[in-house]
Design an enzyme around this catalytic site. Structure first.
Site, PDB file in Angstrom:
ATOM      1  N   HIS A  39       0.696  -1.154   0.027  1.00 38.04           N
ATOM      2  CA  HIS A  39      -0.010   0.008  -0.012  1.00 38.04           C
ATOM      3  C   HIS A  39       0.999   1.331   0.133  1.00 38.04           C
ATOM      4  CE1 HIS A  39       0.326  -0.129   4.651  1.00 38.04           C
ATOM      5  NE2 HIS A  39       0.404   1.150   4.172  1.00 38.04           N
ATOM      6  N   ASP A  83       0.123  -7.552   1.610  1.00 33.71           N
ATOM      7  CA  ASP A  83       0.388  -6.056   1.561  1.00 33.71           C
ATOM      8  C   ASP A  83       2.041  -5.943   1.523  1.00 33.71           C
ATOM      9  OD1 ASP A  83       0.091  -3.487   1.591  1.00 33.71           O
ATOM     10  OD2 ASP A  83      -0.291  -3.394   3.823  1.00 33.71           O
ATOM     11  N   GLY A  87       3.133   6.856   7.708  1.00 35.35           N
ATOM     12  CA  GLY A  87       4.593   6.972   7.391  1.00 35.35           C
ATOM     13  C   GLY A  87       5.440   5.722   7.862  1.00 35.35           C
ATOM     14  N   SER A 137       4.541   2.667   7.691  1.00 36.14           N
ATOM     15  CA  SER A 137       4.559   1.747   6.985  1.00 36.14           C
ATOM     16  C   SER A 137       5.341   1.095   6.103  1.00 36.14           C
ATOM     17  CB  SER A 137       3.005   1.896   6.101  1.00 36.14           C
ATOM     18  OG  SER A 137       1.824   1.950   6.987  1.00 36.14           O
ATOM     19  N   LEU A 141      -2.565 -27.119  -1.668  1.00 31.86           N
ATOM     20  CA  LEU A 141      -2.767 -28.411  -1.015  1.00 31.86           C
ATOM     21  C   LEU A 141      -3.926 -29.025  -1.684  1.00 31.86           C
ATOM     22  CD1 LEU A 141      -1.910 -30.586   1.037  1.00 31.86           C
ATOM     23  CD2 LEU A 141      -3.216 -29.418   2.692  1.00 31.86           C
ATOM     24  N   GLY A 142      -4.939 -28.557  -2.048  1.00 33.99           N
ATOM     25  CA  GLY A 142      -6.129 -29.000  -2.260  1.00 33.99           C
ATOM     26  C   GLY A 142      -6.983 -29.482  -1.354  1.00 33.99           C
ATOM     27  N   LEU A 148      -9.954 -26.405   5.109  1.00 28.82           N
ATOM     28  CA  LEU A 148      -9.531 -26.465   6.336  1.00 28.82           C
ATOM     29  C   LEU A 148     -10.472 -25.873   7.464  1.00 28.82           C
ATOM     30  CD1 LEU A 148      -5.949 -25.412   5.878  1.00 28.82           C
ATOM     31  CD2 LEU A 148      -6.663 -27.730   5.629  1.00 28.82           C
TER      32      LEU A 148
END
Length: 500
Positions: free
Chosen positions: A141, A171, A246, A248, A303-304, A307
């Site tokens: 961001h 992010d 600031g 971040s 993984l497929g 959960l």
């Protein structure tokens, strides 16, 4: 007789006064008994005023030892980290279309009515150098939408930066500058840090570069639903070190000067620090950083399996024989979990020796592994312990869409993705379910639905999974109310009313 008592009363008075002074001194704290200045004050002698420079007695050093040691630790960390922390200034140009001035004012500003206008916006954030050849880790961001980047270093030098890659799902972003003499931060172990440990945050809050604040880790494994509108990967470290706009992208480090997190967000009603800040742990950031540098993008393991938590409800519903771990709710056919023999109802206790406590933690760990990586899973199946090895595939929109696939009203549905939309000739679709097949004699066939139709809303709600559509229709059926469903067919919008 009075003259006789005068010397005696004087002597008694002196003795009494001496006893009182001695008692007062003996009951003082040790540091005051050892301080001549304190004793002088106790017997009424004058002590130099604080304003008389060079004469006032300072507090004894032995009572400040612990505080001085901590102060030295903070100072050492600040000095060590400053060369590795940068400020990132951004510029972005926005095109504003349509009239922005009151009618009749265009002539005064030479702007014809409806002409697009350019507006420049600037921003500021922080970053941390992670490689000496110019790679910098920051928040997505901070640089998102930027046309220009300028990186300012601790020595005051500046250099243009370019974005190597971004990952909105965590992010994070990686920026590169053309310098080879930089001092990178040392990566630490964010998994080992504990609640109560001291940490230091460094960055450019409100444009004040190289600002250092200190606090403790006040929480771990925080999930706030703030990244990717709740669909991102979160496992925040929480800290009370002051973090403000600031900060971040700046580093959160331990007292050894090791990077343990990237400062990302605050919880505040005013927009300024309220003592609750969040940082992305290095354990989550490092795989993203490496993948972006190597590939320019982030490649994640898949993984497929869906959960869920192990709690009272699932323990009873699945007849689980354990009270800890992560529940396997379903397994996609032909995907890594299915190929390894994992079954619905299995409970994952650990992966690669790491205990799995929450499904969010397991999801993050699987996604942090690269495609093709092999994982060792410790499972509990009906009270029996077993181990399986899984070879991960790559997490893509197409394979993730399979979790939203299903059959409703006799129509086979898949969520809209860029690939599925393109396959059926659509552009600019953001949500909805595409019909890929219809059963004979079904409600879908009866109501005239066709393969390639897109079910966009049901009951006024946008759709992203077959299960969501099923739940909405069931609720309207329970209330004995018809449900309005919007259908897109090519360039046409159709309305269908489902009554059962």
């Amino acid at each position: 007789m009075p003259n006789t008592w005068k010397p005696i009363s004087g002597a008694l008075g002196a003795m009494i006064l001496g006893s009182l002074v001695t008692g007062a001194v003996m009951t003082m704290p040790g540091f005051m008994r050892n301080d001549p200045g304190a004793q002088d004050a106790a017997v009424g002698q004058a002590v130099p005023a604080a304003g008389q420079f060079g004469q006032a007695t300072p507090l004894p050093a032995q009572n400040l030892g612990a505080a001085q040691d901590l102060s030295t630790a903070f100072r050492n960390v600040a000095n060590l980290m400053r060369p590795s922390v940068v400020s990132i200034n951004t510029k972005a140009t926005q095109i504003i279309r349509g009239q922005r001035l009151p009618p009749g004012f265009e002539q005064f500003f030479n702007i014809p009515e409806g002409q697009p206008q350019r507006r420049e916006e600037s921003g500021m954030g922080s970053g941390v150098i992670v490689r000496s050849d110019g790679y910098i880790l920051t928040n997505n961001h901070v640089v998102e939408g930027a046309d220009e980047l300028e990186v300012e270093f601790s020595d005051g030098k500046k250099a243009p930066g370019r974005i190597i890659g971004t990952d909105p799902q965590t992010d994070l972003a990686v920026v590169k500058v053309d310098r080879n003499d930089l001092k990178p931060a040392q990566l630490g172990n964010s998994d080992a840090i504990q609640v109560g440990d001291w940490v230091v945050a460094i960055g450019s809050p409100f444009g004040l570069d190289q600002t250092v604040t200190a606090g403790i880790i006040s929480g771990k494994n925080r999930i706030r639903g703030i990244i990717g509108d709740g669909a991102g990967f979160e496992d925040f470290l929480q800290t009370d070190a002051a973090i403000n706009p600031g900060n971040s992208g700046g580093p959160l480090v331990n007292l050894r000067g090791e990077l343990v997190g990237i400062n990302t967000a605050i919880m505040s009603r005013s927009g300024s620090s309220a003592g609750i800040g969040f940082a992305i742990p290095v354990s989550l950031a490092a795989p993203v950083l490496n993948s972006i540098i190597e590939n320019g993008t982030v490649r994640r393991g898949f993984l497929g399996a869906s959960l869920g938590p192990v709690n009272e409800k699932t323990i009873e519903g699945y007849d689980l024989k354990t009270t800890r771990g992560v529940l396997i709710e379903s397994v996609l056919e032909g995907m890594p979990a299915d190929q390894a023999g994992i079954q619905p109802g299995d409970v994952v206790l650990a992966i690669d020796g790491r205990p799995m406590k929450t499904h969010a933690q397991m999801r993050n760990y699987v996604a942090s592994r690269p495609p093709g990586a092999q994982m060792l899973l410790d499972l509990n199946r009906g009270g029996k312990a077993l181990q399986v090895r899984v070879d991960l595939k790559e997490r893509t929109e197409e394979v993730m869409a399979q979790f939203g696939s299903g059959e409703v009203m006799g129509a086979e549905l898949v969520p809209v993705t860029e690939a599925t939309a393109r396959k059926y000739g659509y552009r600019n679709l953001e949500d909805g379910l595409i019909i890929t097949g219809i059963k004979d004699g079904s409600i879908a066939e009866r109501d005239g639905l066709e393969v390639g139709d897109v079910i966009q809303t049901a009951g006024g709600l946008p759709l992203s999974s077959a299960r969501q559509l099923e739940v909405i229709l069931d609720e309207y059926k329970r209330q004995k109310q018809p449900c309005r469903v919007t259908i897109r067919r090519g360039n046409q919008m159709l309305l269908m009313v489902v009554r059962e």
